[in-house]
Design a protein around this motif. Structure first.
Motif, PDB file in Angstrom:
ATOM      1  N   LEU A   1       0.807  -1.218   0.000  1.00 58.67           N
ATOM      2  CA  LEU A   1       0.000   0.000   0.000  1.00 58.67           C
ATOM      3  C   LEU A   1       0.841   1.270   0.000  1.00 58.67           C
ATOM      4  CD1 LEU A   1      -2.837  -0.968   2.529  1.00 58.67           C
ATOM      5  CD2 LEU A   1      -2.904  -1.018   0.032  1.00 58.67           C
ATOM      6  N   ASP A   2       1.895   1.325   0.802  1.00 56.67           N
ATOM      7  CA  ASP A   2       2.652   2.579   0.912  1.00 56.67           C
ATOM      8  C   ASP A   2       3.839   2.571  -0.041  1.00 56.67           C
ATOM      9  OD1 ASP A   2       4.035   0.635   2.242  1.00 56.67           O
ATOM     10  OD2 ASP A   2       4.738   1.930   3.848  1.00 56.67           O
ATOM     11  N   SER A   3       4.427   3.760  -0.228  1.00 59.67           N
ATOM     12  CA  SER A   3       5.512   3.898  -1.198  1.00 59.67           C
ATOM     13  C   SER A   3       6.833   3.333  -0.691  1.00 59.67           C
ATOM     14  CB  SER A   3       5.678   5.367  -1.582  1.00 59.67           C
ATOM     15  OG  SER A   3       6.793   5.526  -2.427  1.00 59.67           O
ATOM     16  N   PRO A   4       7.326   3.673   0.527  1.00 60.67           N
ATOM     17  CA  PRO A   4       8.586   3.072   0.984  1.00 60.67           C
ATOM     18  C   PRO A   4       8.452   1.557   1.130  1.00 60.67           C
ATOM     19  CG  PRO A   4       7.990   4.960   2.349  1.00 60.67           C
ATOM     20  CD  PRO A   4       6.795   4.634   1.507  1.00 60.67           C
ATOM     21  N   GLU A   5       9.551   0.856   0.903  1.00 64.74           N
ATOM     22  CA  GLU A   5       9.534  -0.604   0.972  1.00 64.74           C
ATOM     23  C   GLU A   5      10.302  -1.096   2.206  1.00 64.74           C
ATOM     24  OE1 GLU A   5       7.516  -1.433  -1.078  1.00 64.74           O
ATOM     25  OE2 GLU A   5       7.734  -0.332  -2.950  1.00 64.74           O
ATOM     26  N   GLY A   6      10.157  -2.395   2.481  1.00 67.89           N
ATOM     27  CA  GLY A   6      10.814  -2.989   3.644  1.00 67.89           C
ATOM     28  C   GLY A   6      12.163  -3.576   3.309  1.00 67.89           C
ATOM     29  N   GLY A   7      12.968  -2.866   2.514  1.00 65.91           N
ATOM     30  CA  GLY A   7      14.255  -3.384   2.067  1.00 65.91           C
ATOM     31  C   GLY A   7      15.266  -3.572   3.176  1.00 65.91           C
ATOM     32  N   PHE A   8      15.183  -2.770   4.246  1.00 63.01           N
ATOM     33  CA  PHE A   8      16.158  -2.900   5.328  1.00 63.01           C
ATOM     34  C   PHE A   8      16.023  -4.248   6.040  1.00 63.01           C
ATOM     35  CE2 PHE A   8      17.653   1.653   6.482  1.00 63.01           C
ATOM     36  CZ  PHE A   8      18.082   1.814   5.177  1.00 63.01           C
ATOM     37  N   ASP A   9      14.793  -4.747   6.187  1.00 61.43           N
ATOM     38  CA  ASP A   9      14.608  -6.087   6.762  1.00 61.43           C
ATOM     39  C   ASP A   9      15.351  -7.122   5.929  1.00 61.43           C
ATOM     40  OD1 ASP A   9      13.164  -5.628   9.051  1.00 61.43           O
ATOM     41  OD2 ASP A   9      11.202  -5.833   8.102  1.00 61.43           O
TER      42      ASP A   9
END
Length: 721
Positions: A166-174
């Protein structure tokens, strides 16, 4: 007798760096040596540095592991198509660099909780809208362990499907955290480790998990089950500092392949993560291979040494000697830019270790130095000299120490408990404090030992300073070696030593702060005269006695005749780009500061300045005047102020000239015509007057002429006779 122990060093492990060519016998990664020596033992005395040389040589054909971590949110759909053939293509390109290359693949989307994804049953199955067929959302998935089979990479990546959030930033740090710490699942070897992070969006970081009710900080541990990150709903995103630590601990170099829109964000992130690079990803990832090669070359062209935590009081200084001859010194880390693909000879670093004091009662400490991005390291074992050897030979209950009230060691008494004094002659209980203090006051002042020491048995024992090079001394501790005058932020100007708050200057130096040089060579003018014969040399600097002359050797006269003509060409070329020196201006005319002003009244005036100012007016080849001033300011710098506009003579006004010429011609024509007419009139009048006169003469002749008579002949005469 003076005992002065010195530090020493010993090389414990010194394997030679590997020197082999591509195509030679293949070695295991652990058999390759790129840094020398590997283990060193240093014995340090406080304040005495110990230095050793460290070699680094990048081994040719060094193995590389590359893990491609890709954002599989819906906006990356067209990118996935281009990445499906990345395996074989990248293997082909990397074979030019190394014969031992492995590649892996992982993907990420977002935490599987609201508000990052929609948790309705339908959206959990297919988060995309319309007829798009998308896979269920996930946080991070390890699709392919590192492998040398490029076709397997293509096959497995070809089976992947886009997901959505849904949102623009992604969970790449995980995902980056799991790739860094899950070495067994990823298949990292102790070789060059590259992580390519591909996305077209920003990133969530520590604290953002609160939006989904996640408050537990990321624990930095591996949580992969069946190659899927299972704790995304339980732990918050990692912080940037946490990622930096884990990437550094695991020797992983990161390449951020991001779209142009997010370049500024990831450039800032790159500045926080050592040994990382940023490349611009095209809209559909078609340039990803060139991006990876360029970023790898950039990362590999720099060697950065970094050390582990140092014991208290221990400092390390680095000096690099690069291939290009550049020598630099820094205190924390050192970088040396090298051209690795020319495989130049080894790069040399000098590492100097210094101890202040005696850390942890002299126990051995270990410090490790390694080049970032490599697994090899140098182990430095530090030993400390805290006592002289004579301490072990002390004479207990020595008669020298007042009938055995102390141990006599290294020429001094070490008193037993309850005894004080230089020779342990006093008991702390027997002697009244007032009696002892009286002899510790200078000139009956109220300060005991000048407030710089303690009165022990009637004798001042001066306090020790934190800096062992600084100390109090004297009978009343009223002297020190650190409170003398300073010059240039250095004690005694760096040209003397401080003795009881007074500078004892080195030869050829004088003054309260030893800042007055007695060397006259700096005052010698070009004519071999001191200060050009127009001044006196004071502390290595000329003081001109003739106010007209200035400069370091009193050779410059800004108001003397000829100054304007001397500087005309340089002022003209620097201010206007013209003149005889315009081609050599940068080389010949850089000895003065040029300041441009708008008008002549803005030029410095002699009465306004605290130094002589010469006003100049010169003409260029186009007959234009330019105005400037020449002076030497109070900092002995040549200073030129110039009016930035030329004063050129005004050109002729064509219209009035043409009109004047035309009018002149017309007037001259009219004048000539009038003159001609006047002459004609005069001529006519003359002719008319002449005519009248002749007419009058004709009338006079008719009136006054005599009557004609015929002649008379006789009869005897004939008219023919």
């Amino acid at each position: 007798m003076i005992e002065s122990p010195h530090g020493e060093q010993e090389i414990l492990l010194n394997k030679t760096v590997t020197n082999r060519k591509k195509g030679a016998e293949k070695l295991k990664p652990e058999e390759i040596t790129q840094i020398q020596p590997q283990r060193v033992s240093l014995t340090l005395r406080s304040g005495e540095p110990q230095s050793f040389d460290l070699k680094f040589k990048r081994a040719e054909d060094y193995p590389i592991d590359l893990y491609y971590l890709m954002d599989l949110s819906f906006s990356m759909k067209d990118d996935l198509e281009n990445v499906k053939n990345l395996g074989t293509s990248l293997m082909l390109e990397m074979s030019k660099i190394t014969s031992d290359f492995r590649i892996g693949f992982g993907s990420f989307v977002e935490k599987t909780v609201m508000p990052y994804i929609s948790t309705t049953p339908a959206k959990l199955l297919n988060p995309c809208t319309g007829d798009q067929n998308c896979t269920s959302p996930f946080s991070y998935k390890n699709v392919l362990k590192l492998t040398s089979d490029g076709s397997k990479f293509n096959t497995l990546v070809g089976q992947q499907h886009i997901s959505g959030n849904l949102d623009s930033p992604e969970g790449g740090f995980d995902a980056i955290m799991q790739v860094a710490v899950c070495g067994e699942h990823i298949g990292w070897r102790n070789v060059t480790r590259l992580l390519v992070f591909s996305t077209d969006a920003g990133f969530h970081f520590a604290g953002d998990g609160k939006l989904g009710g996640i408050v537990l900080p990321n624990d930095g541990k591996c949580h992969l089950e069946n190659n899927i990150y299972t704790m995304s709903h339980y732990y918050d995103y990692p912080s940037i500092a946490h990622l930096v630590q884990k990437l550094s601990d695991n020797n992983i170099q990161t390449i951020f392949a991001v779209t142009e829109e997010f370049q500024p964000v990831y450039q800032e992130l790159k500045n926080l993560i050592p040994k990382s690079a940023v490349g611009t990803l095209s809209a559909n990832s078609s340039n990803v291979i060139n991006l990876i090669i360029d970023a790898y070359n950039s990362l590999s062209s720099e060697v950065i040494l970094e050390n582990s935590k140092l014991p208290d009081g221990v400092t390390i200084a680095y000096t690099s000697r690069c291939k290009n001859g550049l020598i630099s010194e820094v205190s924390k880390r050192i970088a040396c830019v090298i051209f690795l693909f020319s495989f130049q000879p080894q790069v040399m670093f000098t590492i100097s270790v210094t101890s202040k004091g005696c850390p942890k009662q002299g126990k051995s400490e270990t410090v490790k130095i390694k080049p970032l991005g490599f697994t090899e390291e140098v182990e430095i074992i530090l030993n400390f000299i805290c006592d002289c050897e004579c301490h072990s030979e002390g004479e207990e209950s020595s008669d020298i120490c007042h009938f055995g009230n102390g141990t006599y060691e290294c020429g001094a008494c070490k008193c037993n408990e309850g005894r004080v004094g230089r020779l342990c002659e006093c008991s702390s209980n027997d002697v009244a404090t007032e009696d002892m203090d009286r002899t510790c006051r200078k000139d009956n002042s109220t300060d005991i030992c000048s407030n710089n020491g303690d009165c022990v048995c009637g004798t001042c024992e001066c306090k020790k300073r934190e800096n062992p090079d600084e100390r109090y001394s004297g009978q009343y501790c009223d002297c020190d070696n650190f409170n003398c005058d300073r010059s240039g932020n250095q004690l005694c100007g760096g040209h003397g030593r401080c003795d009881c708050k007074v500078c004892d200057c080195d030869p050829m130096w004088s003054g309260n702060a030893c800042d007055c040089s007695l060397d006259n060579s700096t005052c010698m003018a070009s004519n071999k005269q001191i200060c050009n014969g127009r001044g006196v040399c004071e502390c290595g600097t000329c003081s001109c006695t003739n106010p007209k002359f200035q400069g370091p050797t009193c050779e410059t006269c800004p108001t003397c005749p000829g100054v304007c003509a001397e500087h005309k060409d340089c002022v003209q070329c620097r201010a206007f780009g013209t003149g005889e020196k315009k081609d050599t201006c940068e080389k010949d005319c850089n000895d003065f500061n040029l300041i441009k002003v708008k008008t002549r009244d803005k030029l410095p005036q002699p009465n306004d300045a605290s130094y002589p100012v010469m006003h100049c007016k010169e003409r260029d080849a186009n007959d234009c005047w330019f105005y400037y001033t020449f002076a030497i300011n109070n900092n002995t710098e040549k200073e030129v102020h110039v009016v930035d506009a030329l004063d050129c003579p005004a050109g002729p006004d064509i219209v009035p000239i043409i009109a004047g010429v035309v009018v002149g011609i017309v007037l001259i024509g009219l004048a000539l015509l009038l003159i001609w007419k006047l002459l004609m009139i005069i001529q006519d009048r003359r002719e008319f007057a002449k005519f009248e006169k002749e007419k009058q003469n004709a009338k006079w002749d008719t009136v006054s002429a005599p009557t004609e008579t015929k002649p008379q002949f006789t009869e005897h005469q004939h008219p023919c006779h």
